[in-house]
Write a protein that holds these residues in place. Structure first.
Motif, short mmCIF file in Angstrom:
data_model
loop_
_atom_site.label_atom_id
_atom_site.label_comp_id
_atom_site.label_asym_id
_atom_site.label_seq_id
_atom_site.Cartn_x
_atom_site.Cartn_y
_atom_site.Cartn_z
N VAL A 1 0.85 -1.28 0.08
CA VAL A 1 0.21 0.10 0.28
C VAL A 1 0.39 0.82 -0.21
O VAL A 1 0.48 2.51 -1.01
CB VAL A 1 -1.28 0.25 1.25
CG1 VAL A 1 -1.85 1.41 0.85
CG2 VAL A 1 -2.13 -1.18 0.66
N GLU B 1 3.53 15.28 -10.84
CA GLU B 1 4.10 15.46 -12.15
C GLU B 1 3.56 16.08 -13.29
O GLU B 1 3.34 16.05 -14.31
CB GLU B 1 4.71 13.90 -12.34
CG GLU B 1 6.04 13.63 -11.23
CD GLU B 1 7.19 13.30 -12.28
OE1 GLU B 1 7.29 11.95 -12.12
OE2 GLU B 1 7.94 13.63 -12.16
N ILE B 2 1.93 15.20 -12.76
CA ILE B 2 0.91 15.57 -14.09
C ILE B 2 0.07 16.55 -14.04
O ILE B 2 -0.23 17.18 -14.54
CB ILE B 2 -0.13 13.72 -14.61
CG1 ILE B 2 0.77 12.49 -14.72
CG2 ILE B 2 -0.87 14.62 -15.58
CD1 ILE B 2 0.22 11.55 -14.56
N ILE C 1 3.80 1.66 -0.74
CA ILE C 1 4.14 1.97 -2.24
C ILE C 1 3.60 2.36 -3.44
O ILE C 1 3.81 3.12 -4.55
CB ILE C 1 4.84 0.03 -2.87
CG1 ILE C 1 6.15 0.21 -1.86
CG2 ILE C 1 5.60 -0.04 -4.84
CD1 ILE C 1 6.28 -1.54 -2.08
N GLY C 2 2.17 1.81 -2.73
CA GLY C 2 0.99 2.26 -4.60
C GLY C 2 0.87 3.49 -4.01
O GLY C 2 0.93 4.68 -4.97
N VAL C 3 1.00 4.19 -2.97
CA VAL C 3 0.31 5.18 -2.80
C VAL C 3 1.57 6.67 -2.36
O VAL C 3 1.10 6.84 -3.46
CB VAL C 3 -0.24 5.72 -0.96
CG1 VAL C 3 -0.30 6.84 -0.11
CG2 VAL C 3 -1.59 4.66 -0.55
N ILE D 1 4.17 10.87 -6.48
CA ILE D 1 5.09 10.99 -7.36
C ILE D 1 4.46 11.68 -8.90
O ILE D 1 4.51 12.79 -9.44
CB ILE D 1 5.76 10.12 -7.86
CG1 ILE D 1 6.77 10.15 -6.47
CG2 ILE D 1 6.70 9.91 -8.66
CD1 ILE D 1 8.06 9.05 -6.30
N ARG D 2 3.32 10.42 -9.11
CA ARG D 2 2.58 11.02 -10.31
C ARG D 2 1.66 12.08 -10.53
O ARG D 2 1.75 12.49 -11.87
CB ARG D 2 2.17 9.63 -11.04
CG ARG D 2 2.94 8.88 -10.73
CD ARG D 2 2.39 6.78 -11.54
NE ARG D 2 2.55 7.56 -12.52
CZ ARG D 2 3.17 6.56 -14.02
NH1 ARG D 2 4.65 7.04 -13.86
NH2 ARG D 2 2.43 6.97 -14.89
N ARG D 3 1.25 12.38 -9.30
CA ARG D 3 -0.15 13.98 -9.52
C ARG D 3 0.62 14.58 -9.15
O ARG D 3 0.67 15.50 -10.10
CB ARG D 3 -0.40 13.49 -7.92
CG ARG D 3 -2.02 11.97 -8.08
CD ARG D 3 -2.54 11.62 -7.04
NE ARG D 3 -3.43 11.43 -7.03
CZ ARG D 3 -5.06 11.62 -6.43
NH1 ARG D 3 -4.82 11.70 -5.25
NH2 ARG D 3 -6.42 11.02 -6.03
N ASP E 1 3.64 6.11 -4.87
CA ASP E 1 3.89 6.10 -6.22
C ASP E 1 2.64 7.11 -7.00
O ASP E 1 3.01 7.75 -8.18
CB ASP E 1 3.55 5.17 -7.04
CG ASP E 1 4.61 5.12 -7.87
OD1 ASP E 1 5.63 4.88 -8.68
OD2 ASP E 1 3.61 4.14 -8.77
N MET E 2 1.78 6.82 -6.43
CA MET E 2 0.48 7.35 -7.17
C MET E 2 0.30 9.42 -6.89
O MET E 2 0.25 10.40 -7.46
CB MET E 2 -0.66 6.93 -6.11
CG MET E 2 -2.02 8.54 -6.48
SD MET E 2 -3.31 7.24 -5.08
CE MET E 2 -2.80 8.72 -3.70
#
Lengths: 204, 204
Positions: B89, B102-103, B91-93, B98-100, B95-96
């Motif tokens: 969890v 960046e995007i 790891i998933g959160v 990081i991507r939010r 990474d989420m």
């Protein structure tokens, strides 16, 4: 665990479906109707305040959004076969390729879709001349990508099919669908695309 | 192992330096002079065909580009303290997030920099009206981010400082430097930014 997605041609839920198929994971999907704006409903906005799919909702209510992050979570639970690498170098190189695909290839595709495609014109303020300029940006990026994978490798990060291949396949298929020409006469890209598309997971 | 970077204000090499400082890793850096276009020299293009910094060159000649990917490689070699999460969890959160970041946040910053900032006008074909529109895109995204972290959390993914905090700090500081106003009167962002900036690693 509930997986909120949307059927083809939505590229992001497709990534997770391909990933699950490669892993042999059964992931029952609750499809949202994007044309009916289900992803902007109050119920879905509680799951993802960005109003996007896919979302993975865990049994304790935790939600994970962003496709690659959902796949990372599932990869940590089901390590075989490794889709994000096993050794530090594999981990670094596969992640590098995921990011290069997203920044170099997927960004111009998204910018074209958002700023120049008629299907999104009613939804966002478009900058059409800029949007159209992304055809050239993408063509140049695809030329670069074609050179990068021209060394005889089977898949993008080496001999095994990994997450960066899924990122590229879904991006290229979506770009083709919306009227871009990411494959064109690029021979290494075309050969790779044929290999990736021939895998049973590509039908997911 | 050689690390090719560039001094402040280049935001991407700074990410790796902050990461290394948090880990206690010594990473001797070979600085390139971006104004002298060192990153576009034939020698550097061999290391990274995109002509960008940073690049981590391993002893066997393998190169890893993309900041987050370099940090993931180093994290796999030096797991403590975990900057990308330990449980599935986490790891998933992380990474989420990081991507939010960046995007949602970094993309409008990059589009403003590329299409509306005088410093890049001689280097790329600019679409200035589109570029300027990213001020509003970023402001809306920062409002969303401010709400998301308004629940009393210490850092973006919870109580520990992780990679997503580094991604946000470097992005916000770069946006501020180029004339955007990502903090403004957003109280949760301001409080978080103060906490992140107070860490010794922020000086890296």
């Amino acid at each position: 665990m509930e997986f909120y997605g949307a059927p083809m041609p939505a590229p992001n839920p497709r990534r997770v479906r391909i990933f699950a198929a490669e892993k042999g994971i059964t992931l029952p999907e609750i499809p949202l109707d994007l044309r009916e704006r289900d992803h902007k409903s109050p119920d879905h906005m509680k799951r993802n305040s960005l109003g996007q799919v896919p979302v993975l909702e865990l049994d304790d209510g935790t939600t994970i959004t962003e496709t690659i992050s959902i796949c990372r979570y599932l990869d940590a639970l089901h390590p075989e076969p490794p889709m994000f690498g096993r050794t530090p170098v594999e981990i670094g190189v596969i992640d590098m390729w995921i990011r290069r695909i997203e920044i170099q290839l997927a960004e111009p595709t998204r910018m074209f879709w958002r700023h120049a495609h008629p299907a999104t014109a009613a939804l966002v303020e478009q900058h059409v001349v800029f949007g159209e300029s992304n055809r050239i940006t993408l063509a140049r990026a695809m030329d670069w990508f074609d050179c990068e994978i021209a060394d005889g490798r089977t898949f993008i990060a080496g001999e095994r099919y990994t997450m960066c291949d899924i990122a590229a396949l879904t991006m290229i298929d979506f770009a083709t669908l919306i009227g871009l020409d990411p494959v064109g006469n690029r021979t290494s890209v075309a050969a790779w695309h044929e290999r990736a598309s021939a895998r049973p997971s590509a039908a997911a």
